[in-house]
Design a protein around this motif. Sequence first.
Motif, PDB file in Angstrom:
ATOM      1  N   ALA A   1      51.368  33.462  19.092  1.00  0.00           N
ATOM      2  CA  ALA A   1      50.533  32.339  19.504  1.00  0.00           C
ATOM      3  C   ALA A   1      50.539  32.136  21.013  1.00  0.00           C
ATOM      4  CB  ALA A   1      50.999  31.070  18.799  1.00  0.00           C
ATOM      5  N   GLU A   2      51.668  32.350  21.661  1.00  0.00           N
ATOM      6  CA  GLU A   2      51.734  32.140  23.107  1.00  0.00           C
ATOM      7  C   GLU A   2      50.840  33.127  23.849  1.00  0.00           C
ATOM      8  OE1 GLU A   2      55.742  32.217  24.447  1.00  0.00           O
ATOM      9  OE2 GLU A   2      56.389  30.560  23.166  1.00  0.00           O
TER      10      GLU A   2
ATOM     11  N   ASP B   1      48.252  34.625  22.500  1.00  0.00           N
ATOM     12  CA  ASP B   1      46.881  34.261  22.145  1.00  0.00           C
ATOM     13  C   ASP B   1      46.359  33.163  23.066  1.00  0.00           C
ATOM     14  OD1 ASP B   1      46.910  36.092  20.087  1.00  0.00           O
ATOM     15  OD2 ASP B   1      47.257  34.602  18.509  1.00  0.00           O
ATOM     16  N   GLN B   2      47.211  32.185  23.343  1.00  0.00           N
ATOM     17  CA  GLN B   2      46.793  31.078  24.196  1.00  0.00           C
ATOM     18  C   GLN B   2      46.504  31.554  25.620  1.00  0.00           C
ATOM     19  OE1 GLN B   2      49.736  28.017  24.792  1.00  0.00           O
ATOM     20  NE2 GLN B   2      48.211  26.469  25.339  1.00  0.00           N
ATOM     21  N   LEU B   3      47.365  32.407  26.134  1.00  0.00           N
ATOM     22  CA  LEU B   3      47.134  32.942  27.476  1.00  0.00           C
ATOM     23  C   LEU B   3      45.842  33.754  27.532  1.00  0.00           C
ATOM     24  CD1 LEU B   3      50.753  34.080  28.446  1.00  0.00           C
ATOM     25  CD2 LEU B   3      49.491  32.134  29.407  1.00  0.00           C
ATOM     26  N   GLU B   4      45.609  34.561  26.496  1.00  0.00           N
ATOM     27  CA  GLU B   4      44.384  35.368  26.462  1.00  0.00           C
ATOM     28  C   GLU B   4      43.150  34.483  26.412  1.00  0.00           C
ATOM     29  OE1 GLU B   4      42.285  38.965  23.856  1.00  0.00           O
ATOM     30  OE2 GLU B   4      44.044  37.905  23.069  1.00  0.00           O
ATOM     31  N   ALA B   5      43.176  33.442  25.583  1.00  0.00           N
ATOM     32  CA  ALA B   5      42.031  32.539  25.474  1.00  0.00           C
ATOM     33  C   ALA B   5      41.762  31.846  26.806  1.00  0.00           C
ATOM     34  CB  ALA B   5      42.278  31.514  24.373  1.00  0.00           C
ATOM     35  N   LEU B   6      42.808  31.444  27.483  1.00  0.00           N
ATOM     36  CA  LEU B   6      42.663  30.783  28.779  1.00  0.00           C
ATOM     37  C   LEU B   6      42.093  31.748  29.814  1.00  0.00           C
ATOM     38  CD1 LEU B   6      43.261  28.037  30.119  1.00  0.00           C
ATOM     39  CD2 LEU B   6      45.472  28.973  30.816  1.00  0.00           C
ATOM     40  N   ALA B   7      42.565  32.976  29.795  1.00  0.00           N
ATOM     41  CA  ALA B   7      42.075  33.979  30.751  1.00  0.00           C
ATOM     42  C   ALA B   7      40.611  34.326  30.498  1.00  0.00           C
ATOM     43  CB  ALA B   7      42.937  35.234  30.667  1.00  0.00           C
ATOM     44  N   THR B   8      40.211  34.291  29.229  1.00  0.00           N
ATOM     45  CA  THR B   8      38.842  34.678  28.864  1.00  0.00           C
ATOM     46  C   THR B   8      37.838  33.602  29.235  1.00  0.00           C
ATOM     47  OG1 THR B   8      39.720  35.987  27.022  1.00  0.00           O
ATOM     48  CG2 THR B   8      37.386  35.416  26.931  1.00  0.00           C
ATOM     49  N   ALA B   9      38.271  32.347  29.284  1.00  0.00           N
ATOM     50  CA  ALA B   9      37.341  31.244  29.515  1.00  0.00           C
ATOM     51  C   ALA B   9      36.541  31.452  30.798  1.00  0.00           C
ATOM     52  CB  ALA B   9      38.116  29.930  29.599  1.00  0.00           C
ATOM     53  N   ARG B  10      35.261  31.188  30.731  1.00  0.00           N
ATOM     54  CA  ARG B  10      34.271  31.309  31.794  1.00  0.00           C
ATOM     55  C   ARG B  10      33.914  32.768  32.073  1.00  0.00           C
ATOM     56  NH1 ARG B  10      34.576  28.624  37.755  1.00  0.00           N
ATOM     57  NH2 ARG B  10      35.412  30.657  38.319  1.00  0.00           N
ATOM     58  N   PHE B  11      32.637  33.033  31.959  1.00  0.00           N
ATOM     59  CA  PHE B  11      32.122  34.385  32.174  1.00  0.00           C
ATOM     60  C   PHE B  11      32.137  34.734  33.655  1.00  0.00           C
ATOM     61  CE2 PHE B  11      28.320  36.956  33.295  1.00  0.00           C
ATOM     62  CZ  PHE B  11      28.660  38.134  32.644  1.00  0.00           C
ATOM     63  N   ALA B  12      32.583  35.925  33.961  1.00  0.00           N
ATOM     64  CA  ALA B  12      32.478  36.480  35.313  1.00  0.00           C
ATOM     65  C   ALA B  12      32.393  37.991  35.179  1.00  0.00           C
ATOM     66  CB  ALA B  12      33.676  36.091  36.171  1.00  0.00           C
ATOM     67  N   VAL B  13      31.369  38.593  35.785  1.00  0.00           N
ATOM     68  CA  VAL B  13      31.130  40.011  35.590  1.00  0.00           C
ATOM     69  C   VAL B  13      32.251  40.860  36.194  1.00  0.00           C
ATOM     70  CG1 VAL B  13      29.786  40.388  37.700  1.00  0.00           C
ATOM     71  CG2 VAL B  13      29.296  41.763  35.655  1.00  0.00           C
ATOM     72  N   ASN B  14      32.944  40.309  37.178  1.00  0.00           N
ATOM     73  CA  ASN B  14      33.996  41.074  37.851  1.00  0.00           C
ATOM     74  C   ASN B  14      35.388  40.783  37.290  1.00  0.00           C
ATOM     75  OD1 ASN B  14      33.552  38.467  39.035  1.00  0.00           O
ATOM     76  ND2 ASN B  14      35.012  39.013  40.640  1.00  0.00           N
ATOM     77  N   LYS B  15      35.460  40.100  36.136  1.00  0.00           N
ATOM     78  CA  LYS B  15      36.754  39.775  35.522  1.00  0.00           C
ATOM     79  C   LYS B  15      36.959  40.606  34.261  1.00  0.00           C
ATOM     80  CE  LYS B  15      37.211  35.971  33.119  1.00  0.00           C
ATOM     81  NZ  LYS B  15      37.320  34.545  32.768  1.00  0.00           N
ATOM     82  N   THR B  16      38.142  41.196  34.135  1.00  0.00           N
ATOM     83  CA  THR B  16      38.518  41.954  32.945  1.00  0.00           C
ATOM     84  C   THR B  16      39.821  41.376  32.403  1.00  0.00           C
ATOM     85  OG1 THR B  16      37.561  43.968  33.899  1.00  0.00           O
ATOM     86  CG2 THR B  16      39.035  44.235  32.007  1.00  0.00           C
TER      87      THR B  16
ATOM     88  N   PRO C   1      54.358  37.506  37.742  1.00  0.00           N
ATOM     89  CA  PRO C   1      54.057  37.178  36.348  1.00  0.00           C
ATOM     90  C   PRO C   1      54.135  35.668  36.102  1.00  0.00           C
ATOM     91  CG  PRO C   1      55.579  39.024  36.471  1.00  0.00           C
ATOM     92  CD  PRO C   1      55.461  38.477  37.855  1.00  0.00           C
ATOM     93  N   VAL C   2      53.242  35.187  35.230  1.00  0.00           N
ATOM     94  CA  VAL C   2      53.232  33.779  34.824  1.00  0.00           C
ATOM     95  C   VAL C   2      53.297  33.722  33.311  1.00  0.00           C
ATOM     96  CG1 VAL C   2      51.992  32.972  36.862  1.00  0.00           C
ATOM     97  CG2 VAL C   2      50.704  33.752  34.868  1.00  0.00           C
ATOM     98  N   TRP C   3      53.754  32.596  32.776  1.00  0.00           N
ATOM     99  CA  TRP C   3      53.916  32.521  31.317  1.00  0.00           C
ATOM    100  C   TRP C   3      53.500  31.175  30.730  1.00  0.00           C
ATOM    101  CZ3 TRP C   3      57.675  33.919  34.818  1.00  0.00           C
ATOM    102  CH2 TRP C   3      58.501  32.887  35.277  1.00  0.00           C
ATOM    103  N   ASP C   4      52.857  30.354  31.536  1.00  0.00           N
ATOM    104  CA  ASP C   4      52.341  29.106  30.972  1.00  0.00           C
ATOM    105  C   ASP C   4      50.928  28.881  31.483  1.00  0.00           C
ATOM    106  OD1 ASP C   4      52.574  28.213  33.593  1.00  0.00           O
ATOM    107  OD2 ASP C   4      54.437  27.131  33.214  1.00  0.00           O
TER     108      ASP C   4
END
Length: 700
Positions: A624-625, A627-642, A688-691
């Motif tokens: 779950a942790e 998953d939460q980081l991935e969801a946060l990273a995915t938020a907002r579309f940007a063509v130059n973000k992977t 590295p970050v974890w929260d």
Amino acid sequence: MNQLQLASSSYLRSARHQPVNWHPWGEAAFAKAQAQNKPILLDIGAVWCHWCHVMDRESYEDVEIARIINDHFVAVKVDRDERPDVDSRYQAAVSAISGQGGWPLTAFLTPDGRPYFGGTYFPRDDRYGRPGFGRVLLTMSQVWQERRDEALESASSVMGAIEHNESFSSRGGDLNLALVDKIVASAVSQFDPQHGGFGSQPKFPHPAILDLLLQVGVNRGIEEATKAFIVTLEQMARGGVYDQLAGGFHRYSVDERWVVPHFEKMIYDNTELLRNYAHAYQSFVHQDFRSTAEEIIGWLDAVMTDRERGGFYASQDADINLEDDGDYFTWTLDEARAVLDPDELLVAAPYWDIGELGDMHHNPAKNVLHRKFTIEEVSEKTGKAVADVKWLLSSAHRKLLAARIDRSTPFIDQTLYTGWNAMGVTAYLEAARVLRLEDPKRFALMTLDRIIAEAWDGNSALRHVVAYGGGVGEGSQEDVPGTLDDYAMTVHACIDGWIASAQMRYYQAAVKLADAMIARFYDRTAGAFFDTAANGAVALGALTARRKPLQDSPTPAGNPTAASALLRLEELSGRQEYRDIAEDTLESFAGIVEHFGLYAGSYGLALERLLLDPTQVVVVGTGAEADQLEALATARFAVNKTVIRLSADTIAACALPDALAETLVQVPKPEGKLAWALVCRARTCTPPVWDAEGLLKAME
């Protein structure tokens, strides 16, 4: 039967019983024309094309017309979906001759394939202000026999127009964000603030320019671009251009309000619009955008996909026969009344605008379902509570859809085209990540596996067709070689497959296909990519003209799509050559691209990707942790973000692309953390970050 009886294409097979002695595109037809000194009658169409079927019935199934054709011409029929390379060149020719293109495309060629006259639909007899086809045939035959010099002169000038069309190169401009802003400004200037979309009528969706508007709107704060994106997506989803019962979009709207569509549904429109709605939800988290995306997936899953083996079908026809015009998709008030109970009809009629007087010219009682009012407005009109209106509409929706399924279903072309399937893979994987759905991801990877197994030789050769519908005629004709679009889109799909699965075989396939794309299509002398490979074979007819496609029409154009794919690969591989070729490709068109406006969306996105620092967010861990980081990273579309999700075991095994491996092996794993993230921008990484707070700060 004529010579199309052995064809693999659904469109060509549909003409195999016609009295015209049709030939497929190929050396045999050209050799016959030259041996008999006869001009060629070229017909280009598609199985989903209504007016192609009209011309088939009126003219090509007419014995007298067929006799004229067989006596005076060598007849060649082409499926524009199967041979986009042939279609694009003769579309340019007919546009140069008549000022317009489209399907059916009707062209008269010299025996070696150079066009000297052409048009689109010709009626059997004089009407609609157009000359009858019989008269046109006899006149064109007479021109060839008696005024050949004029025909040859016309053919030479038309070939010049084909060679000029999209074969230009203009390095006069600078590669900067101001160029993107000009493309965006051109699109915004055509935006219809009342109905959404661009221009008046007919209205097409333009998915690439929509993504570009979102990119600059949310990432550079250009409010006009954001408004054009949101309003267009909202209005399209409310309109009749969107199938309100089953989901999925029709090809375009004939009116400016998105109400009355051309009813055929194309796989490429729906996969690209799926990406638009997924990106909209990613950026704004509006439930309506999510619902539309999920409904598109639902329709594709139910109707347009091979659930057993993977694969996206090409198209669904508009009509059952020539007497109907979208009757499968439309409703009279009496038809709705026969299916719904009075309370359901009371709310369904205003909500979907079902009345005595409908929208269709051929049958004014037929209504195209579109959302004229909101649920709250229907509640106010009917005096029913909002909750009751929702419940009744849900019940009405189920009943109408069930009744429609019982109708005869328009034909579905089950051909699997490589590039369009690759677009489907990318769209499903992007939607799966944004919407947190597992099944679209599973299906996309199965489809990608099928492309790799059936359309690719594992080295450099990629075919245009993965498989023909139903296997009928499969393998009976020479394989159609892949175009630039097929290669570029498949490279994207393989990169997306690696991001979704962390399986190195997808990344390795992307590298091999990119290298093959460069070897086959890239012009190392003048820059940019040709749409077809110079493979040493004799080029027939207008295929002698080389094209470097720039404009979206309506699928993303080959050159910017290839450039974007190479830029993505350079970020992962560290191979500078990929970036150099991408930059050179975009530079080749910098002096002219601003004039393409709406049709330069994919170029604008590629240029943003080139000029903005690439941002990689690597999320490591499971549970779950993570998953939460991935969801946060995915938020907002940007063509130059992977956003890349990896397990600690994958990193430990160093089963990674070269550039990414160099970065990650140097990062110490945070002690005691099950999940963590690394944000890298232009090869420079934060600790590295974890929260959530740490990740947001690192991504600023």
